[in-house]
Write an enzyme that holds these catalytic residues in place. Structure first.
Site, short mmCIF file in Angstrom:
data_model
loop_
_atom_site.label_atom_id
_atom_site.label_comp_id
_atom_site.label_asym_id
_atom_site.label_seq_id
_atom_site.Cartn_x
_atom_site.Cartn_y
_atom_site.Cartn_z
CD GLN A 1 -0.93 -0.49 3.72
OE1 GLN A 1 -2.15 -0.42 3.74
NE2 GLN A 1 -0.26 -0.99 4.75
CG HIS B 1 -4.54 2.30 19.75
ND1 HIS B 1 -4.36 3.46 19.05
CD2 HIS B 1 -4.35 1.27 18.87
CE1 HIS B 1 -4.06 3.17 17.79
NE2 HIS B 1 -4.04 1.85 17.65
CG ASP C 1 -0.39 1.33 14.60
OD1 ASP C 1 -0.38 0.64 15.64
OD2 ASP C 1 -1.43 1.68 14.03
CD GLU D 1 0.75 -4.52 9.48
OE1 GLU D 1 0.47 -4.23 8.30
OE2 GLU D 1 -0.01 -4.31 10.44
CG ASP E 1 -3.68 -12.70 4.61
OD1 ASP E 1 -4.16 -11.64 4.18
OD2 ASP E 1 -4.38 -13.66 5.00
CB ALA E 2 -4.45 -11.59 9.85
CG ASP F 1 -5.49 -2.15 15.58
OD1 ASP F 1 -6.45 -1.53 15.12
OD2 ASP F 1 -4.41 -1.61 15.90
#
Length: 573
Positions: A269, A313, A336, A356, A390-391, A416
């Protein structure tokens, strides 16, 4: 094709010169191969234009399924119109094809830049997307009848054989264009320059075919006109290539403002970071420094704002850390490091695994001075392990261990992830995904999910709740005010709307324009809800506000919605 007498084919009164054999500078067999080679190149360029529009529209507007459907359906419709219009040009097929290719090269080449300009300076690109899809489709549709005429004038053959040769070259070219876009043009040149270079290749191929191979079909005036038009098109495309970088900077400035200081395109991205790198503490840390408060954008969508990320958060993490053990924690997304920051505030946490997708986000979370200050260097903690994956795939691999192996369960799983309204995220909010997550959840473990805006897109939010319950988990729904007007997890990326409410204001005092984050807490048994007795001091969250958010969602409950599955996603509302 019905054979005609020589007298009828050449120069017969009343018959167009589509039947007249072409006078070529090369043998007919070689000329035919050159025509098919141009068909190959033009097909590759045409598919690149299509993919460019789909990719850029997905980035600028969101919802890739809708954007792909709009682009492809409009283009196919327009190709039919173009094919009908091209019938009038068959009597002068060489000149018509040269003009069509020059126009297609210019329109297709500048399409990405024009779409980006509409988005950056006018705030929307949907109308431009439809317009360019229509124009490019008409020009692509006009190619086939003209090429069919030209190839028959080179060497006459039966219609079935000519069509087979033409479409074989066309389909193979489309394959090459489809593979070149994601593997060569996009990573090597980017969207803007890639489209401009494709236009240049398109223009050169059309010009070579007409101005050299079929030059004897052209009058001197037509040759000079086509030569001038193609030279102008190539000059404009070359100017676009030279100006692409400053144009992109200016457009980014218009979108993100003067405080943009990081702009990188990872393999996943575009990541843009604005705002300061100065020191700060507490709820507002990260506000000082160059350009105001830190903000992180992923593919143009605001994902983190230092002004109020602490509320998001804290509401995501701390209710899940109450009501049971929390030694092993899994974070899906959250590259992040901000959710991890809140998790590590509990001394009883022994290990945290972060899954992530984008290594670029992890790298910034470890190295960017503003973001590391905001996440308090959480990813450098020895208890934290990061995984780039990839989750969904990672959960599937962990949930199906090999012989003699058993995946250790997690006490808390924190999801998240981007909102399910983004098409690429729908599988991460599916029944299959939550079933895999439940397999890794300890018997008394808790799963917490960021489930999108519960007020603006309530059907989406309650579909997430129904999907989680479909895998046997019990849920508690709650919301928290303070979501920025510019924060957009789904396709709606408008920065307009009401400004965010003062985080210190109570939920009961919120106005009708108040925006909310929506969350779901799930467990095998009805989960207790609140904050743990040993919860650390929180800057923007209280038990009372959590309870108020729970009561509000209980009143607004929408029951009976079907679960979302991989084969039947239900988040495109």
């Amino acid at each position: 094709m019905i054979d005609l007498p020589e007298s009828a084919r050449v120069g017969a009164p009343g018959l167009p010169d589509v039947m007249t054999p072409a006078r070529l500078p090369v043998p007919a067999r070689l000329g035919r191969l050159l025509v098919l080679a141009v068909v190959f190149v033009c097909a590759a360029c045409g598919l690149v234009y299509e993919l460019e529009l789909v990719a850029l529209a997905t980035y600028l507007v969101g919802d890739s399924v809708t954007q792909a459907s709009v682009v492809l359906s409009v283009m196919v419709f327009a190709m039919g119109i173009g094919a009908l219009l091209a019938k009038r040009l068959r009597c002068r097929a060489a000149v018509g094809f040269g003009a069509v290719e020059a126009g297609l090269a210019l329109v297709g080449g500048v399409s990405a830049m024009a779409l980006y300009a509409c988005f950056a300076w006018f705030g929307q690109s949907c109308s431009a997307l439809v317009g360019f899809s229509l124009a490019i489709g008409i020009l692509i549709g006009a190619e086939v009848p003209l090429l069919m005429t030209l190839i028959q004038r080179v060497r006459r053959q039966d219609a079935g054989g000519a069509v087979a040769d033409l479409f074989a070259a066309d389909y193979v070219g489309a394959l090459v264009g489809g593979l070149a876009f994601p593997f060569l043009l996009l990573p090597g040149f980017g969207q803007l320059t890639g489209a401009l270079l494709t236009g240049a290749v398109n223009a050169v191929a059309g010009a070579v075919l007409v101005l050299w191979l079929f030059r004897r079909d052209l009058s001197a005036r037509a040759r000079w006109a086509l030569l001038g038009v193609n030279a102008l098109v190539l000059a404009l495309l070359a100017a676009g290539v030279v100006l692409a970088t400053p144009f992109e900077r200016a457009a980014r400035l218009a979108v993100y403002g003067s405080s943009a200081r990081v702009a990188v395109r990872t393999g996943v991205q575009e990541v843009v970071m604005t705002g300061g790198t100065g020191a700060g503490t507490g709820a507002g840390h990260g506000r000082k420094g160059s350009g105001g408060p830190l903000a992180l954008y992923l593919d143009g969508r605001l994902r983190v704002s230092a002004e109020n990320e602490f509320r998001y958060h804290e509401a995501l993490v701390h209710p899940a850390m109450a009501g049971g053990p929390r030694g092993r924690v899994l974070v899906l997304g959250g590259g992040d490091g901000l959710a991890v920051r809140e998790i590590l505030r509990y001394r009883s946490v022994r290990s945290v695994t972060v899954v992530e997708l984008d290594p670029g986000v992890l790298r910034l979370a470890r190295t960017d001075p503003g973001l590391t200050r905001l996440n308090r260097h959480s990813l450098a903690d020895p208890r934290v392990r990061t995984v780039t994956a990839d989750a969904f795939d990672w959960l599937r691999q962990r949930g199906v261990p090999g012989p003699g192996r058993r995946a250790a369960p997690y006490d808390v799983i924190v999801s998240d992830l981007p909102d399910p309204g983004i098409t690429a995220s729908t599988k991460l909010y599916s029944q299959e995904f939550y079933g895999l997550a439940a397999q890794l959840l300890a018997r008394d473990g808790r799963l917490v999910v960021h489930a999108g805006p519960p007020a603006e897109r309530s059907r989406l939010y309650w579909t997430v709740e129904s999907t989680i319950r479909s895998v046997g988990l019990r849920t508690v729904t709650y919301r928290l005010s303070g979501r920025p007007a510019a924060f957009s997890g789904g396709p709606d990326r408008s920065a307009g709307g009401a400004p965010p409410r003062d985080p210190a204001a109570p939920a009961a005092a919120s106005s009708p324009a108040t925006r909310y984050w929506g969350f779901l807490l799930a467990a095998r048994h009805p989960p207790s809800f609140g904050l743990a007795p040993d919860a650390p001091p929180l800057a923007g969250l209280s038990t009372e506000e959590l309870r108020a958010g729970q009561r509000a969602e209980t009143r607004d409950r929408r029951a009976g919605l079907p679960a979302s599955t991989l084969m039947h996603p239900r988040y495109q509302d």
